[in-house]
Motif scaffolding. Structure first.
Motif, PDB file in Angstrom:
ATOM      1  N   THR A 155       0.860  -1.222  -0.084  1.00 18.79           N
ATOM      2  CA  THR A 155      -0.011  -0.030  -0.090  1.00 18.79           C
ATOM      3  C   THR A 155       0.641   1.201  -0.026  1.00 18.79           C
ATOM      4  O   THR A 155       0.674   2.269  -0.565  1.00 18.79           O
ATOM      5  N   HIS A 156       1.979   1.209   0.831  1.00 19.99           N
ATOM      6  CA  HIS A 156       2.801   2.249   0.807  1.00 19.99           C
ATOM      7  C   HIS A 156       3.478   2.629  -0.572  1.00 19.99           C
ATOM      8  O   HIS A 156       3.672   3.913  -0.720  1.00 19.99           O
ATOM      9  N   MET A 157       3.677   1.588  -1.590  1.00 16.13           N
ATOM     10  CA  MET A 157       4.290   1.623  -2.606  1.00 16.13           C
ATOM     11  C   MET A 157       3.382   2.557  -3.576  1.00 16.13           C
ATOM     12  O   MET A 157       3.576   3.313  -4.531  1.00 16.13           O
ATOM     13  N   GLY A 158       1.948   2.566  -3.186  1.00 19.29           N
ATOM     14  CA  GLY A 158       1.157   3.438  -4.212  1.00 19.29           C
ATOM     15  C   GLY A 158       0.758   4.694  -3.527  1.00 19.29           C
ATOM     16  O   GLY A 158       0.676   5.709  -4.076  1.00 19.29           O
ATOM     17  N   VAL A 159       0.697   4.889  -2.198  1.00 20.60           N
ATOM     18  CA  VAL A 159       0.148   6.214  -1.452  1.00 20.60           C
ATOM     19  C   VAL A 159       0.898   6.627  -0.145  1.00 20.60           C
ATOM     20  O   VAL A 159       0.694   7.152   0.458  1.00 20.60           O
ATOM     21  N   GLY A 160       2.084   5.789   0.069  1.00 24.43           N
ATOM     22  CA  GLY A 160       3.006   6.076   1.102  1.00 24.43           C
ATOM     23  C   GLY A 160       3.549   7.528   1.081  1.00 24.43           C
ATOM     24  O   GLY A 160       3.529   8.534  -0.044  1.00 24.43           O
ATOM     25  N   LEU A 161       4.163   8.168   2.094  1.00 26.00           N
ATOM     26  CA  LEU A 161       4.528   9.582   2.006  1.00 26.00           C
ATOM     27  C   LEU A 161       5.466   9.786   1.086  1.00 26.00           C
ATOM     28  O   LEU A 161       5.453  10.903   0.331  1.00 26.00           O
ATOM     29  N   GLN A 162       6.476   8.954   0.715  1.00 22.93           N
ATOM     30  CA  GLN A 162       7.383   9.243  -0.248  1.00 22.93           C
ATOM     31  C   GLN A 162       6.908   9.218  -1.734  1.00 22.93           C
ATOM     32  O   GLN A 162       7.198  10.090  -2.489  1.00 22.93           O
ATOM     33  N   GLN A 163       5.733   8.575  -2.024  1.00 24.75           N
ATOM     34  CA  GLN A 163       5.176   8.373  -3.104  1.00 24.75           C
ATOM     35  C   GLN A 163       4.368   9.485  -3.442  1.00 24.75           C
ATOM     36  O   GLN A 163       4.120  10.331  -4.510  1.00 24.75           O
ATOM     37  N   VAL A 164       3.790   9.936  -2.268  1.00 22.55           N
ATOM     38  CA  VAL A 164       2.558  11.080  -2.413  1.00 22.55           C
ATOM     39  C   VAL A 164       3.329  12.305  -2.840  1.00 22.55           C
ATOM     40  O   VAL A 164       2.886  13.221  -3.596  1.00 22.55           O
ATOM     41  N   ARG A 165       4.751  12.705  -2.500  1.00 15.28           N
ATOM     42  CA  ARG A 165       5.274  14.043  -3.013  1.00 15.28           C
ATOM     43  C   ARG A 165       5.281  13.982  -4.531  1.00 15.28           C
ATOM     44  O   ARG A 165       5.283  14.912  -5.136  1.00 15.28           O
ATOM     45  N   ASN A 166       5.462  12.896  -5.242  1.00 11.84           N
ATOM     46  CA  ASN A 166       5.410  12.679  -6.693  1.00 11.84           C
ATOM     47  C   ASN A 166       4.172  13.048  -7.339  1.00 11.84           C
ATOM     48  O   ASN A 166       4.429  13.215  -8.574  1.00 11.84           O
ATOM     49  N   TYR A 167       3.053  13.040  -6.584  1.00 10.59           N
ATOM     50  CA  TYR A 167       1.887  13.163  -7.110  1.00 10.59           C
ATOM     51  C   TYR A 167       1.488  14.621  -6.947  1.00 10.59           C
ATOM     52  O   TYR A 167       0.303  14.917  -7.431  1.00 10.59           O
ATOM     53  N   LYS A 168       2.160  15.473  -6.558  1.00 10.76           N
ATOM     54  CA  LYS A 168       1.960  16.887  -6.427  1.00 10.76           C
ATOM     55  C   LYS A 168       1.562  17.347  -7.827  1.00 10.76           C
ATOM     56  O   LYS A 168       0.519  18.367  -8.015  1.00 10.76           O
ATOM     57  N   PRO A 169       2.333  17.325  -8.885  1.00 11.08           N
ATOM     58  CA  PRO A 169       1.990  17.963 -10.166  1.00 11.08           C
ATOM     59  C   PRO A 169       0.475  17.522 -10.632  1.00 11.08           C
ATOM     60  O   PRO A 169      -0.432  18.547 -10.847  1.00 11.08           O
ATOM     61  N   PHE A 170       0.178  16.480 -10.453  1.00  7.57           N
ATOM     62  CA  PHE A 170      -1.008  16.014 -11.296  1.00  7.57           C
ATOM     63  C   PHE A 170      -2.359  16.444 -10.049  1.00  7.57           C
ATOM     64  O   PHE A 170      -3.503  16.764 -10.535  1.00  7.57           O
ATOM     65  N   GLN A 171      -1.922  16.216  -9.156  1.00  5.77           N
ATOM     66  CA  GLN A 171      -3.020  16.697  -7.874  1.00  5.77           C
ATOM     67  C   GLN A 171      -3.295  18.063  -7.890  1.00  5.77           C
ATOM     68  O   GLN A 171      -4.159  18.389  -7.865  1.00  5.77           O
ATOM     69  N   ASP A 172      -2.319  18.806  -8.224  1.00  5.82           N
ATOM     70  CA  ASP A 172      -2.371  20.163  -8.186  1.00  5.82           C
ATOM     71  C   ASP A 172      -3.241  20.411  -9.336  1.00  5.82           C
ATOM     72  O   ASP A 172      -4.015  21.647  -9.343  1.00  5.82           O
ATOM     73  N   ASP A 173      -3.017  19.945 -10.423  1.00  5.57           N
ATOM     74  CA  ASP A 173      -3.627  20.307 -11.855  1.00  5.57           C
ATOM     75  C   ASP A 173      -5.127  19.643 -11.635  1.00  5.57           C
ATOM     76  O   ASP A 173      -6.147  20.483 -12.089  1.00  5.57           O
ATOM     77  N   GLU A 174      -5.525  18.584 -11.019  1.00 12.79           N
ATOM     78  CA  GLU A 174      -6.747  18.180 -10.837  1.00 12.79           C
ATOM     79  C   GLU A 174      -7.561  19.044  -9.719  1.00 12.79           C
ATOM     80  O   GLU A 174      -8.869  19.398 -10.009  1.00 12.79           O
ATOM     81  N   SER A 175      -6.895  19.693  -8.984  1.00 12.56           N
ATOM     82  CA  SER A 175      -7.444  20.800  -7.903  1.00 12.56           C
ATOM     83  C   SER A 175      -7.583  21.931  -8.917  1.00 12.56           C
ATOM     84  O   SER A 175      -8.658  22.841  -8.803  1.00 12.56           O
ATOM     85  N   ARG A 176      -6.930  22.515  -9.858  1.00  7.27           N
ATOM     86  CA  ARG A 176      -7.175  23.584 -10.784  1.00  7.27           C
ATOM     87  C   ARG A 176      -8.502  23.544 -11.538  1.00  7.27           C
ATOM     88  O   ARG A 176      -9.341  24.288 -11.576  1.00  7.27           O
ATOM     89  N   ILE A 177      -8.551  22.279 -11.917  1.00  3.63           N
ATOM     90  CA  ILE A 177      -9.940  21.851 -12.708  1.00  3.63           C
ATOM     91  C   ILE A 177     -11.225  22.022 -11.918  1.00  3.63           C
ATOM     92  O   ILE A 177     -12.341  22.124 -12.392  1.00  3.63           O
ATOM     93  N   VAL A 178     -10.929  21.474 -10.487  1.00  3.10           N
ATOM     94  CA  VAL A 178     -11.943  21.702  -9.603  1.00  3.10           C
ATOM     95  C   VAL A 178     -12.696  23.112  -9.550  1.00  3.10           C
ATOM     96  O   VAL A 178     -13.844  23.418  -9.516  1.00  3.10           O
ATOM     97  N   ALA A 179     -11.644  23.727  -9.278  1.00  3.80           N
ATOM     98  CA  ALA A 179     -12.114  25.305  -9.206  1.00  3.80           C
ATOM     99  C   ALA A 179     -12.733  25.757 -10.437  1.00  3.80           C
ATOM    100  O   ALA A 179     -13.634  26.418 -10.549  1.00  3.80           O
ATOM    101  N   TYR A 180     -11.990  25.383 -11.809  1.00  3.76           N
ATOM    102  CA  TYR A 180     -12.724  25.561 -12.951  1.00  3.76           C
ATOM    103  C   TYR A 180     -14.099  24.958 -13.069  1.00  3.76           C
ATOM    104  O   TYR A 180     -15.142  25.617 -13.650  1.00  3.76           O
ATOM    105  N   ASP A 181     -14.191  24.054 -12.810  1.00  2.16           N
ATOM    106  CA  ASP A 181     -15.683  23.347 -12.835  1.00  2.16           C
ATOM    107  C   ASP A 181     -16.559  23.997 -11.792  1.00  2.16           C
ATOM    108  O   ASP A 181     -17.852  24.175 -12.020  1.00  2.16           O
ATOM    109  N   VAL A 182     -16.157  24.458 -10.694  1.00  5.93           N
ATOM    110  CA  VAL A 182     -17.181  25.069  -9.798  1.00  5.93           C
ATOM    111  C   VAL A 182     -17.488  26.513 -10.291  1.00  5.93           C
ATOM    112  O   VAL A 182     -18.422  27.037 -10.299  1.00  5.93           O
ATOM    113  N   LEU A 183     -16.440  26.895 -11.015  1.00 13.46           N
ATOM    114  CA  LEU A 183     -16.606  28.440 -11.484  1.00 13.46           C
ATOM    115  C   LEU A 183     -17.835  28.341 -12.822  1.00 13.46           C
ATOM    116  O   LEU A 183     -18.645  29.002 -12.885  1.00 13.46           O
TER     117      LEU A 183
END
Length: 559
Positions: A155-183
């Motif tokens: 499970t840590h291979m998928g969502v452990g703290l070390q891995q989560v740092r690598n997900y920042k770019p697409f997590q940030d982009d998905e968050s931008r799309i949330v704001a765009y959809d809410v708009l």
């Protein structure tokens, strides 16, 4: 002697024989009843003796324990009230013949589940989510041991703290799309949150994003996850009544209506999530978690059910919970609008309006950080701390016995509403997490909340959830004015901060609100960033060919 007299004598003889036989039957029945009564009494004496040794709580009745006292909804409030009544941090409440321990105090939870994690990291025997659920095939319900450690590592291979740092770019982009959809469609904010949360875990798990609010992963799988959460609450109705009367779980579904949809070994729920995992591992062009699981399975020897559980856990722990937290954030903004200007001032000063905040801004945004912590604390999603813990040996706490394999549950509601640690607990106040805040109090851990569980059983996706919630809350605070809806006469429509669902993962019941961009510049920035994020995420476009609603009809032999 006449024939009539002989007949009378014969009838008398037959009557006497019948009377003797009836007396024998009555004696047998009476003996069985007496034996049963003695058995129940002896069993209750055992319950009574154990009751005196364990933490305080109401006296259990024979066989049914305290089950009859459970309310129809939100039992965590009853446990909170009982803890206050008995003036105890730790409460014993009997579910049938099984004592369950409810921890209603942060410091006791820290003492037992964190500091004694080596003892309290297993699972008790559970009927509905154990024998009739995922049992030893799933990290969530698995007892502590070597196989559990393997699943935790995977499970840590998928969502452990070390891995989560690598997900920042697409997590940030998905968050931008949330704001765009809410708009674009603010009235559909709940669906936007669900799409966002599901898309993030889908990129991680399967290498493809979820672009539409109507994608089957949202419309079908999330609904199933929410239904499962509703069932996983102590109660006096089926199926959780099976925890009180486990013998009823052995009846075949054909003659036992309470077994509808339940089967030992978990039934057929595995097939769909295994198919999703296999599809991602063999067909996706992007690196993904399921591909990594299959690549390493020669040495791990996972069964199909175990792989399916690792696949399904992404949605169970990462999508429904994250979206529910964001809905709570919107409710808090509507109910406590006085908190918003302070956030706006900080965001305007640090970030400005030409761009939205990103994770790199966090160290410079103490009030926003506190705001997010208060979202986690105020109405925690996992309201009873997830699945129960169980000690692997007899343990004592403040002189009370907690027997081996006892069901031990952290009552997150009571913990986060304890007036000693959180004065005025139903008031949403970010400043309680700031030094010098009038409601700031000491807490046994650095985070200041216990939303994600304890010890070695703490939620594996905690880092992912905290990271995603922070960036989405910060971005929505920066870009929008979130407030109560108004009626046809222009009057604000009140919101009910206690109107929540009854499930293990609770969320606010539907409510109306107004979400508008703060300024025209903010609107333009949200739109520009949203369109850019869509372009950035185009590499993850794709859709599974499987549908939960039709999968088992199209694959009748799949388990």
């Amino acid at each position: 002697m006449t024939i009539i007299e002989k007949g009378i004598d014969l009838l008398a003889l037959v009557g006497l024989q019948r009377a003797i036989r009836d007396v024998g039957t009555f004696q047998v029945v009476g003996a069985l009843v007496l034996l049963a009564a003695v058995g129940v009494f002896v069993d209750w004496l055992w319950m009574y003796q154990l009751h005196k040794k364990m933490p305080p709580g109401p006296m259990p009745w024979p066989i049914i324990g305290n089950t009859y006292q459970l309310p129809d909804e939100k039992p965590w409030i009853l446990f909170e009230e009982l803890a206050k009544k008995y003036k105890t941090q730790v409460l014993t409440f009997w579910i049938g013949r099984n004592p369950t321990v409810w921890i209603c105090d942060a410091w006791a939870a820290s003492d037992l589940l964190d500091k004694r994690a080596g003892i309290y990291s297993s699972r008790p025997h559970m009927v509905v989510f154990g024998a009739l659920g995922t049992g030893q095939n799933n990290l969530v319900t698995m007892t502590y041991g070597e196989r559990w450690r393997l699943h935790r590592k995977l499970t840590h291979m998928g969502v452990g703290l070390q891995q989560v740092r690598n997900y920042k770019p697409f997590q940030d982009d998905e968050s931008r799309i949330v704001a765009y959809d809410v708009l674009r469609k603010p009235e559909q904010y709940v669906m936007h949150f669900e799409r966002y949360a599901a898309s993030v875990v889908s990129i991680i798990g399967y290498g493809r994003r979820i672009a539409s609010d109507t994608d089957p992963i949202i419309t079908e799988v999330i609904a199933v996850m929410q239904r499962a959460a509703e069932l996983n609450v102590p109660g006096k109705t089926f199926p959780m009544l099976l925890e009180t009367f486990p013998i009823l779980s052995y009846f075949p579904p054909e003659i036992a209506p309470w077994m509808h949809g339940l089967r030992r070994g978990g039934g057929r729920a595995y097939g769909f999530f295994y198919a999703l995992a296999e599809e991602a591992a063999t067909e996706s062009k992007n690196h993904n978690y399921m591909k990594a699981i299959f690549d390493e399975n020669d040495k791990n020897h996972l069964s199909k059910k175990e792989i399916a559980s690792l696949s399904g856990n992404l949605f169970g722990a990462g999508s429904d919970t994250s979206s529910s937290t964001l809905v709570t954030f919107v409710l808090a903004c509507c109910a406590f609008p006085e908190c918003l200007p302070k956030a706006w001032e900080e965001l305007d000063r640090v970030v400005g309006n030409a761009r939205s905040p990103d994770l790199g801004d966090a160290p410079s945004l103490p009030y926003v950080n506190a705001f997010v912590k208060e979202v986690f604390r105020w109405r925690s999603v996992a309201i009873i701390g997830g699945q129960p813990h169980a000690p692997i040996q007899d343990d004592y706490y403040k002189g009370w016995l907690i027997p081996k394999d006892t069901w031990v549950q952290g009552n997150t509601w009571a913990i986060h509403h304890h007036s000693r640690d959180f004065p005025d607990p139903d008031v949403f106040d970010p400043e309680r997490f700031l030094q010098g805040g009038k409601r700031n109090r000491p807490f046994p851990n650095e985070k200041g909340y216990m939303t994600f569980g304890w010890g070695r059983r703490v939620c594996s996706g905690q880092g992912l959830a905290e990271q995603g919630t922070w960036i989405t809350v910060a971005r929505l605070l920066w870009g929008f004015w979130i407030r109560k809806a108004v009626d046809e006469k222009g009057r604000e429509v009140p919101v009910d901060i206690f109107a929540y669902t009854n499930g293990l993962n609770m969320r606010p019941r539907p409510f109306a609100c107004r979400i508008q961009p703060r300024t025209e510049t903010h609107r333009q920035t949200i739109e520009r960033e949203g369109l850019q994020a869509l372009e950035d995420l185009s590499v993850y476009e794709g859709e599974t060919r499987y549908r939960m609603s039709t999968f088992y009809r199209e694959n009748p032999s799949v388990e």
